[in-house]
Scaffold this active site. Structure first.
Site, PDB file in Angstrom:
ATOM      1  N   GLY A 115       0.759  -1.243   0.000  1.00 55.12           N
ATOM      2  CA  GLY A 115       0.000   0.000   0.000  1.00 55.12           C
ATOM      3  C   GLY A 115       0.784   1.284   0.000  1.00 55.12           C
ATOM      4  O   GLY A 115       1.539   1.608  -0.924  1.00 55.12           O
ATOM      5  N   THR A 171       3.294   2.247   1.776  1.00 51.39           N
ATOM      6  CA  THR A 171       4.749   2.112   1.788  1.00 51.39           C
ATOM      7  C   THR A 171       5.283   1.958   0.378  1.00 51.39           C
ATOM      8  O   THR A 171       6.283   2.586   0.004  1.00 51.39           O
ATOM      9  CB  THR A 171       5.175   0.903   2.637  1.00 51.39           C
ATOM     10  OG1 THR A 171       4.579   0.990   3.938  1.00 51.39           O
ATOM     11  CG2 THR A 171       6.679   0.845   2.790  1.00 51.39           C
ATOM     12  N   VAL A 205      -6.799  -7.500   5.384  1.00 51.45           N
ATOM     13  CA  VAL A 205      -6.079  -8.635   4.811  1.00 51.45           C
ATOM     14  C   VAL A 205      -5.224  -8.131   3.658  1.00 51.45           C
ATOM     15  O   VAL A 205      -5.747  -7.698   2.629  1.00 51.45           O
ATOM     16  CB  VAL A 205      -7.041  -9.730   4.310  1.00 51.45           C
ATOM     17  CG1 VAL A 205      -6.247 -10.871   3.677  1.00 51.45           C
ATOM     18  CG2 VAL A 205      -7.892 -10.258   5.460  1.00 51.45           C
ATOM     19  N   THR A 225      -1.244  -9.122   3.831  1.00 48.91           N
ATOM     20  CA  THR A 225      -0.045  -9.962   3.830  1.00 48.91           C
ATOM     21  C   THR A 225      -0.281 -11.344   4.440  1.00 48.91           C
ATOM     22  O   THR A 225       0.660 -12.145   4.501  1.00 48.91           O
ATOM     23  CB  THR A 225       1.079  -9.266   4.610  1.00 48.91           C
ATOM     24  OG1 THR A 225       0.622  -8.999   5.937  1.00 48.91           O
ATOM     25  CG2 THR A 225       1.469  -7.956   3.937  1.00 48.91           C
ATOM     26  N   LYS A 270      11.100 -15.142  14.756  1.00 51.27           N
ATOM     27  CA  LYS A 270      11.268 -16.571  15.034  1.00 51.27           C
ATOM     28  C   LYS A 270      12.324 -17.174  14.120  1.00 51.27           C
ATOM     29  O   LYS A 270      13.144 -17.992  14.557  1.00 51.27           O
ATOM     30  CB  LYS A 270       9.938 -17.300  14.856  1.00 51.27           C
ATOM     31  CG  LYS A 270      10.040 -18.807  15.073  1.00 51.27           C
ATOM     32  CD  LYS A 270       8.695 -19.491  15.003  1.00 51.27           C
ATOM     33  CE  LYS A 270       8.848 -20.997  15.250  1.00 51.27           C
ATOM     34  NZ  LYS A 270       7.553 -21.699  15.305  1.00 51.27           N
ATOM     35  N   TYR A 325      25.314   3.799  39.204  1.00 47.34           N
ATOM     36  CA  TYR A 325      25.134   2.690  40.143  1.00 47.34           C
ATOM     37  C   TYR A 325      23.781   2.861  40.813  1.00 47.34           C
ATOM     38  O   TYR A 325      23.047   3.821  40.544  1.00 47.34           O
ATOM     39  CB  TYR A 325      26.271   2.630  41.178  1.00 47.34           C
ATOM     40  CG  TYR A 325      26.559   3.926  41.891  1.00 47.34           C
ATOM     41  CD1 TYR A 325      25.787   4.362  42.966  1.00 47.34           C
ATOM     42  CD2 TYR A 325      27.635   4.720  41.509  1.00 47.34           C
ATOM     43  CE1 TYR A 325      26.060   5.541  43.634  1.00 47.34           C
ATOM     44  CE2 TYR A 325      27.920   5.913  42.171  1.00 47.34           C
ATOM     45  CZ  TYR A 325      27.132   6.318  43.232  1.00 47.34           C
ATOM     46  OH  TYR A 325      27.410   7.484  43.891  1.00 47.34           O
ATOM     47  N   HIS A 346      16.771  12.173  51.665  1.00 44.68           N
ATOM     48  CA  HIS A 346      16.516  10.737  51.786  1.00 44.68           C
ATOM     49  C   HIS A 346      15.013  10.435  51.780  1.00 44.68           C
ATOM     50  O   HIS A 346      14.504   9.700  52.631  1.00 44.68           O
ATOM     51  CB  HIS A 346      17.184  10.163  53.033  1.00 44.68           C
ATOM     52  CG  HIS A 346      18.686  10.220  52.972  1.00 44.68           C
ATOM     53  ND1 HIS A 346      19.421   9.617  51.978  1.00 44.68           N
ATOM     54  CD2 HIS A 346      19.591  10.827  53.785  1.00 44.68           C
ATOM     55  CE1 HIS A 346      20.707   9.830  52.165  1.00 44.68           C
ATOM     56  NE2 HIS A 346      20.847  10.569  53.258  1.00 44.68           N
ATOM     57  N   ARG A 379       6.108   5.330  67.776  1.00 41.82           N
ATOM     58  CA  ARG A 379       5.607   6.687  67.533  1.00 41.82           C
ATOM     59  C   ARG A 379       6.160   7.690  68.551  1.00 41.82           C
ATOM     60  O   ARG A 379       6.333   8.875  68.237  1.00 41.82           O
ATOM     61  CB  ARG A 379       4.073   6.654  67.566  1.00 41.82           C
ATOM     62  CG  ARG A 379       3.395   7.852  66.917  1.00 41.82           C
ATOM     63  CD  ARG A 379       1.975   7.491  66.534  1.00 41.82           C
ATOM     64  NE  ARG A 379       1.971   6.369  65.593  1.00 41.82           N
ATOM     65  CZ  ARG A 379       2.196   6.507  64.285  1.00 41.82           C
ATOM     66  NH1 ARG A 379       2.404   7.697  63.771  1.00 41.82           N
ATOM     67  NH2 ARG A 379       2.198   5.452  63.493  1.00 41.82           N
ATOM     68  N   ARG A 395      -5.873   7.057  57.722  1.00 40.91           N
ATOM     69  CA  ARG A 395      -4.484   6.760  58.078  1.00 40.91           C
ATOM     70  C   ARG A 395      -3.571   7.081  56.894  1.00 40.91           C
ATOM     71  O   ARG A 395      -3.960   6.959  55.738  1.00 40.91           O
ATOM     72  CB  ARG A 395      -4.348   5.284  58.453  1.00 40.91           C
ATOM     73  CG  ARG A 395      -3.015   4.937  59.107  1.00 40.91           C
ATOM     74  CD  ARG A 395      -2.956   3.476  59.472  1.00 40.91           C
ATOM     75  NE  ARG A 395      -2.855   2.618  58.293  1.00 40.91           N
ATOM     76  CZ  ARG A 395      -2.853   1.286  58.331  1.00 40.91           C
ATOM     77  NH1 ARG A 395      -3.001   0.665  59.489  1.00 40.91           N
ATOM     78  NH2 ARG A 395      -2.750   0.584  57.225  1.00 40.91           N
TER      79      ARG A 395
END
Length: 601
Positions: A108, A110, A138, A140, A212, A290, A353, A523, A597
């Site tokens: 198409g 491409t 559909v 290829t 594959k 690191y 931190h 605490r 909490r």
């Protein structure tokens, strides 16, 4: 038979007769070319103009039409199959392959793009003798294509099968997929049916087939690999590691694509945040010097899940200046940015931190910055400073020149400055502070994200903790009701404490953190650390706890009351809540239960 069922009885005999004519022609003649005439849905095979509707052609009638493809491959000519949605650098690829003597087969748009660039192309339908159909679904999916990709060159019976059916081999397959990711994340969203139509079928099939069979077929899914591919082909070497790397990349490409489809479809189907199976696509952003420590190797990945698109966060921040980010830099910058983004008023947050050691909100951002440093100048030195408003030249100069409150002489040093944006002058000034200072521009994290955390052998998933004071009720459970200013202080402290590691205590007043205690096993110790940092400023301040107090008398609640705090905000829920109420009543302290909490581990 391929095609529709809308054939009249009169059509079938004529079709069968024509098919036999095709078969006899294929058996008797050599064909020089194969092409498809889409306007009439007729096939021209070699010198024969065969008036057979392609809708009615069966598999057996198409076999000989690919003889040219087979002969080209069998004679030693290399063939490349190219089918691209993203046509970046396509001309470079096409010209490069053509110069190396490759016959290029394409589909198409491409094929049209290659032809417009002056590259010779054989269209896929010329090999299959069957037109693109079903609105492009559909194209290829045909043995003449997949046979040529999957056949193993070292298996005699594979080669015999290709020869028997007139199928040629492909040596290079270059494919990328429909832009599903971009479509479903576009502004305004996408209709469900449009999303479905953007799911690629033929592309993944070709990529997986080539990957594959990578021992014999080179597969490329990324335009950045075109130069390496061409250099590899020019060299004529047979580097299996190169082939395996391309195959890995191909499978990863398809896996990431499928994860996006799966994520999108799950949301369209169920809406539950926790699907029974989940794939998180990660893309390497940078290799790090690191990890938390020099002996640990590390890297940084960006989450490519659909839910993270345009959702903000440190991972997508732009670095304007400074050394490369480290593992710990990312953790600390994330903590600082998440905290400062919670506040509506101009705010400065300083983190060390991953814990906020200084937080202040003021209409004057310069004052907010100074107060945030003052909360704990020792911890702030070498930390991360974050703002929720633009950094201009004036603020940048204050960051550059401000002296530590501990001695009034030492310039404050920071690893990172992070803000939503910077003026040009602001950036210029900050760049002059230090060559190593990392300057980040980040977008606010959106609410409703899924929070993931790794444990040995698994992952924990939860909603992000997005609650703000506006989302909850501060219930007065003591005899003394807080004044409006005390309630605002309690809300501010409560918003801060959710970003402090448990067990967490924050003491605040006038929209400024005075002290915090974090990460202690009990605490009471966290309270004592917070009180020590707050000093004499604790009088009349608000105290927030991330969880309930298990004990009151001769414990954290009583020590807090004795220190002079004016109001305490905690979730409640302890079997000794009554003791906490009685203790606060004794000392004339307001006690608020939030029923929420804020553990942070």
């Amino acid at each position: 038979m391929l095609g529709t069922a809308a054939y009249s009885a009169a059509t079938v005999p004529s079709t069968a007769h024509a098919a036999n004519t095709v078969r006899r022609a294929f058996q008797s003649y050599t064909f020089n070319s194969v092409s498809y005439l889409p306007s009439n849905h007729f096939i021209v095979c070699g010198r024969f103009h065969i008036a057979v509707s392609t809708k009615a052609m069966s598999h057996s009638e198409t076999l000989a039409a690919s003889e040219l493809h087979h002969q080209s491959s069998a004679s030693g000519n290399k063939q490349a199959l190219i089918s691209l949605s993203d046509k970046k650098d396509l001309t470079l690829l096409g010209n490069g392959l053509q110069e190396l003597g490759y016959t290029i087969v394409s589909t198409g748009g491409t094929a049209s793009a290659l032809e417009n660039a002056g590259v010779s192309v054989t269209k896929v339908e010329q090999l299959t003798c069957f037109p693109e159909m079903l609105d492009g679904r559909v194209k290829t999916l045909h043995p003449n294509i997949h046979g040529g990709i999957l056949a193993r060159r070292d298996q005699k019976h594979h080669m015999e099968a290709l020869n028997k059916h007139g199928i040629g081999m492909f040596d290079v397959v270059v494919v990328n997929l429909y832009p599903f990711y971009d479509k479903v994340t576009s502004a305004g969203g996408i209709a469900f049916d449009d999303g479905i139509e953007n799911i690629d079928i033929g592309g993944p099939a070709m990529i997986r087939a080539a990957a594959k069979n990578h021992k014999d077929v080179l597969v490329v899914v990324d335009s950045q690999d075109y130069p390496a591919l061409l250099e590899f082909l020019k060299g004529g070497q047979d580097d299996q590691q190169f082939r395996r790397k391309l195959a890995w990349k191909a499978f990863e490409h398809v896996a990431s694509y499928d994860s996006a489809v799966s994520e999108w479809l799950w949301k369209q189907t169920a809406g539950d945040k926790f699907p029974p199976n989940m794939t998180v696509p990660l893309s390497l952003k940078s290799s790090l010097r690191y990890g938390e420590n020099p002996h640990q190797k590390a890297a940084f990945y960006v989450d490519k899940s659909l839910s993270e698109v345009n959702a903000g966060g440190i991972a997508t921040a732009v670095q304007h200046h400074g050394k490369e980010m480290s593992y710990n830099n990312y953790l600390d910058a994330d903590a600082a940015w998440n905290c400062v983004s919670e506040f509506r008023n101009p705010t400065c947050v300083i983190v060390k931190h991953t814990n906020p050691c200084g937080v202040a909100s003021r209409d004057d951002i310069l004052e907010a910055y100074r107060l945030a440093v003052k909360a704990d100048p020792v911890s702030a030195f070498g930390g991360i400073v974050a703002f929720n408003i633009e950094v201009d030249e004036t603020l940048a100069k204050e960051i550059r020149e401000f002296r530590s409150p501990t001695d009034g002489e030492t310039r404050m040093f920071y690893e990172i400055v992070v803000a939503p944006k910077y003026t040009e002058k602001g950036l210029e000034v900050l760049r002059g502070k230090s060559k190593t200072l990392r300057i980040l521009e980040a977008k606010k994290n959106e609410k409703g994200k899924l929070s993931l955390r790794q444990v040995g052998g698994g992952w924990l998933a939860q909603d992000s903790d997005d609650l703000t004071p506006e989302d909850i009720q501060f219930d007065v459970v003591s005899e003394k009701k807080p004044q409006d200013s005390e309630l605002r202080d309690a809300e501010f402290a409560w918003l801060c404490v959710k970003h402090v590691k448990s067990n967490a205590i924050v003491i605040a007043k006038d929209n400024c953190m005075l002290g915090m205690g974090s990460g202690q096993p009990n605490r009471l110790e966290s309270l004592r650390i917070a009180l020590k940092k707050a000093g004499d400023d604790v009088k009349g301040a608000a105290l927030a706890s991330d969880a309930f107090f298990p004990f009151a008398w001769k414990d954290a609640v009583e020590e807090a009351c004795e220190s002079g705090v004016g109001v305490i905000a905690e979730p409640g829920g302890s079997i000794r809540d009554g003791d906490a109420v009685d203790c606060c009543n004794k000392y004339g302290v307001s006690l608020l239960f939030t029923n929420v909490r804020h553990f942070k581990h």
